[in-house]
Motif scaffolding. Structure first.
Motif, mmCIF file in Angstrom:
data_model
loop_
_atom_site.group_PDB
_atom_site.id
_atom_site.type_symbol
_atom_site.label_atom_id
_atom_site.label_comp_id
_atom_site.label_asym_id
_atom_site.label_seq_id
_atom_site.Cartn_x
_atom_site.Cartn_y
_atom_site.Cartn_z
ATOM 1 N N ALA A 93 0.330 -16.560 -0.358
ATOM 2 C CA ALA A 93 -0.740 -16.469 0.640
ATOM 3 C C ALA A 93 -0.177 -16.411 2.054
ATOM 4 O O ALA A 93 -0.626 -15.611 2.889
ATOM 5 N N ASP A 94 0.830 -17.241 2.326
ATOM 6 C CA ASP A 94 1.465 -17.221 3.649
ATOM 7 C C ASP A 94 2.181 -15.899 3.891
ATOM 8 O O ASP A 94 2.141 -15.346 5.001
ATOM 9 N N ALA A 95 2.842 -15.395 2.858
ATOM 10 C CA ALA A 95 3.667 -14.196 3.019
ATOM 11 C C ALA A 95 2.846 -12.952 3.325
ATOM 12 O O ALA A 95 3.327 -12.044 4.023
ATOM 13 N N VAL A 96 1.608 -12.879 2.833
ATOM 14 C CA VAL A 96 0.778 -11.682 3.046
ATOM 15 C C VAL A 96 -0.304 -11.896 4.097
ATOM 16 O O VAL A 96 -1.120 -11.004 4.341
ATOM 17 N N ALA A 97 -0.324 -13.062 4.735
ATOM 18 C CA ALA A 97 -1.430 -13.441 5.615
ATOM 19 C C ALA A 97 -1.648 -12.474 6.777
ATOM 20 O O ALA A 97 -2.779 -12.311 7.253
ATOM 21 N N ASP A 98 -0.572 -11.825 7.253
ATOM 22 C CA ASP A 98 -0.724 -10.936 8.408
ATOM 23 C C ASP A 98 -0.920 -9.473 8.025
ATOM 24 O O ASP A 98 -0.899 -8.596 8.892
ATOM 25 N N ILE A 99 -1.126 -9.183 6.746
ATOM 26 C CA ILE A 99 -1.437 -7.808 6.350
ATOM 27 C C ILE A 99 -2.889 -7.544 6.719
ATOM 28 O O ILE A 99 -3.806 -8.158 6.170
ATOM 29 N N PRO A 100 -3.142 -6.640 7.660
ATOM 30 C CA PRO A 100 -4.510 -6.453 8.157
ATOM 31 C C PRO A 100 -5.301 -5.424 7.354
ATOM 32 O O PRO A 100 -4.732 -4.660 6.560
ATOM 33 N N ASP A 101 -6.594 -5.391 7.566
ATOM 34 C CA ASP A 101 -7.415 -4.314 7.032
ATOM 35 C C ASP A 101 -6.864 -2.982 7.537
ATOM 36 O O ASP A 101 -6.441 -2.861 8.696
ATOM 37 N N ILE A 149 -0.144 -9.389 -5.028
ATOM 38 C CA ILE A 149 -1.393 -8.628 -5.137
ATOM 39 C C ILE A 149 -2.584 -9.578 -5.213
ATOM 40 O O ILE A 149 -3.614 -9.372 -4.547
ATOM 41 N N GLU A 150 -2.469 -10.636 -6.008
ATOM 42 C CA GLU A 150 -3.557 -11.606 -6.128
ATOM 43 C C GLU A 150 -3.804 -12.324 -4.805
ATOM 44 O O GLU A 150 -4.954 -12.600 -4.448
ATOM 45 N N ALA A 151 -2.742 -12.626 -4.061
ATOM 46 C CA ALA A 151 -2.905 -13.277 -2.760
ATOM 47 C C ALA A 151 -3.611 -12.345 -1.779
ATOM 48 O O ALA A 151 -4.453 -12.785 -0.975
ATOM 49 N N LEU A 152 -3.292 -11.065 -1.835
ATOM 50 C CA LEU A 152 -3.936 -10.080 -0.978
ATOM 51 C C LEU A 152 -5.422 -9.959 -1.327
ATOM 52 O O LEU A 152 -6.280 -9.857 -0.441
ATOM 53 N N LEU A 153 -5.725 -10.006 -2.618
ATOM 54 C CA LEU A 153 -7.120 -9.985 -3.063
ATOM 55 C C LEU A 153 -7.870 -11.202 -2.547
ATOM 56 O O LEU A 153 -8.986 -11.092 -2.023
ATOM 57 N N ALA A 154 -7.256 -12.365 -2.676
ATOM 58 C CA ALA A 154 -7.914 -13.626 -2.294
ATOM 59 C C ALA A 154 -8.220 -13.686 -0.802
ATOM 60 O O ALA A 154 -9.231 -14.270 -0.395
ATOM 61 N N TRP A 162 -5.668 -5.651 -14.097
ATOM 62 C CA TRP A 162 -4.317 -6.141 -13.839
ATOM 63 C C TRP A 162 -3.602 -5.226 -12.848
ATOM 64 O O TRP A 162 -3.923 -4.054 -12.722
ATOM 65 N N GLY A 163 -2.627 -5.800 -12.153
ATOM 66 C CA GLY A 163 -1.883 -5.040 -11.164
ATOM 67 C C GLY A 163 -2.787 -4.620 -10.019
ATOM 68 O O GLY A 163 -3.725 -5.326 -9.635
ATOM 69 N N LEU A 164 -2.512 -3.462 -9.458
ATOM 70 C CA LEU A 164 -3.322 -2.966 -8.347
ATOM 71 C C LEU A 164 -4.768 -2.711 -8.757
ATOM 72 O O LEU A 164 -5.646 -2.585 -7.895
ATOM 73 N N GLY A 165 -5.025 -2.667 -10.061
ATOM 74 C CA GLY A 165 -6.389 -2.458 -10.536
ATOM 75 C C GLY A 165 -7.357 -3.528 -10.069
ATOM 76 O O GLY A 165 -8.564 -3.266 -9.926
ATOM 77 N N ILE A 166 -6.869 -4.743 -9.792
ATOM 78 C CA ILE A 166 -7.787 -5.796 -9.342
ATOM 79 C C ILE A 166 -8.211 -5.560 -7.892
ATOM 80 O O ILE A 166 -9.348 -5.908 -7.510
ATOM 81 N N LEU A 167 -7.349 -4.971 -7.087
ATOM 82 C CA LEU A 167 -7.762 -4.593 -5.733
ATOM 83 C C LEU A 167 -8.732 -3.417 -5.780
ATOM 84 O O LEU A 167 -9.700 -3.362 -5.016
ATOM 85 N N LEU A 168 -8.472 -2.485 -6.683
ATOM 86 C CA LEU A 168 -9.344 -1.325 -6.826
ATOM 87 C C LEU A 168 -10.735 -1.746 -7.269
ATOM 88 O O LEU A 168 -11.745 -1.275 -6.734
ATOM 89 N N ALA A 169 -10.801 -2.659 -8.243
ATOM 90 C CA ALA A 169 -12.102 -3.117 -8.755
ATOM 91 C C ALA A 169 -12.924 -3.785 -7.672
ATOM 92 O O ALA A 169 -14.163 -3.723 -7.687
ATOM 93 N N ALA A 170 -12.246 -4.435 -6.725
ATOM 94 C CA ALA A 170 -12.940 -5.089 -5.617
ATOM 95 C C ALA A 170 -13.198 -4.128 -4.460
ATOM 96 O O ALA A 170 -13.683 -4.545 -3.401
ATOM 97 N N GLN A 171 -12.863 -2.854 -4.652
ATOM 98 C CA GLN A 171 -13.055 -1.780 -3.667
ATOM 99 C C GLN A 171 -12.346 -2.092 -2.349
ATOM 100 O O GLN A 171 -12.882 -1.883 -1.265
ATOM 101 N N ARG A 172 -11.116 -2.551 -2.469
ATOM 102 C CA ARG A 172 -10.307 -2.850 -1.297
ATOM 103 C C ARG A 172 -9.384 -1.695 -0.936
ATOM 104 O O ARG A 172 -8.699 -1.746 0.082
#
Length: 261
Positions: free
Chosen positions: A10-18, A37-42, A60-70
């Motif tokens: 969570a800390d490592a990806v915290a500054d990845i912006p929209d 990937i899960e931290a980015l989703l959260a 699974w994998g990037l599919g969880i970001l895709l399913a959330a339409q991110r």
């Protein structure tokens, strides 16, 4: 001493912006940086443009970001294992830049090596070079965005004139990768098939974030065994050797029944 370990995913990806661009390692489900990937989703990051060989599977994998339409756009070479990917692409919700696999690998490597572009024979005489590949559809099924034509030139190769297409390198804001072993300076070792797009994705990102199964002290990795030098890696998290790893598709068969059994 440069210690690149961070406390958590969570800390490592915290500054990845929209709206960020990401290069993500993995081939099928092998070598997916799932903790990152899960931290980015959260954290809710959205409108992402992602470069990765494929987009995982539906859960699974990037599919969880895709399913959330991110994800706004995928640059990939293979998209056949994700039904939600197909639905979003054909309905006009997702942009796709379909790229030959070897070309995609070289575009990432070139970006990480400071090479702006290169010529390749792959795609000559097809829509890859001539343009017209659908990148985004309208809701009614018509093509909203198509790929543009690319520069094609002839070069003398062993006395024979051959055509080559110009491909631009890829660089991204961030990269997310998975490695088996890393030291605190960021030197990484990948295990077998996980040494796929991970080193190339790592090179292409302005900021590379790596999850490693086992973190060791500098000097513990034989220099000759290092697959990716720490100069390309900026942040590390340790995820443990028991992290879940899924198999995309099992292809083994059941043993034949023994006669009389």
């Amino acid at each position: 001493m440069i210690d690149k370990q961070w406390a958590s995913a969570a800390d490592a990806v915290a500054d990845i912006p929209d709206g960020a661009t990401l290069a993500v390692g993995g081939f099928g489900l092998s070598g997916n940086p799932i903790a990152l990937i899960e931290a980015l989703l959260a954290q809710g990051t959205s409108d992402l443009s992602i470069v990765s060989n494929n987009c995982g599977v539906d859960d699974w994998g990037l599919g969880i970001l895709l399913a959330a339409q991110r994800i706004r756009k995928m640059t990939s070479s293979y998209v056949g294992e994700n039904k939600e990917f197909e639905r979003q692409f054909l309905s006009g919700e997702l942009e796709l830049e379909l790229t030959p696999q070897g070309t995609l690998a070289e575009k990432l490597r070139a970006g990480g090596s400071g090479i702006a572009a290169f010529y390749t024979q792959t795609g000559v005489g097809t829509q890859v070079a001539e343009g017209g590949l659908p990148r985004r559809y309208n809701a009614d099924g018509s093509v909203a965005v198509a790929s543009p034509p690319k520069d094609v030139r002839s070069f003398d190769v062993h006395g024979v004139e051959k055509e080559f297409v110009l491909e631009e390198a890829i660089t991204t804001d961030f990269s997310l990768v998975h490695a088996a072993v890393g030291d605190r300076h960021g030197n990484l070792v990948f295990n077998k098939a996980a040494r796929n797009f991970n080193p190339l994705a790592a090179m292409a990102g302005r900021v590379c974030i790596a999850q490693v199964e086992r973190l060791v002290e500098p000097g513990e990795i034989d220099p000759d065994s290092i697959h990716l030098p720490g100069v390309f890696v900026h942040r590390l998290i340790e995820v443990g050797t028991d992290i879940e790893k899924r198999i995309e598709r099992r292809t083994v068969s059941r043993p034949a029944a023994t006669e009389g059994a």
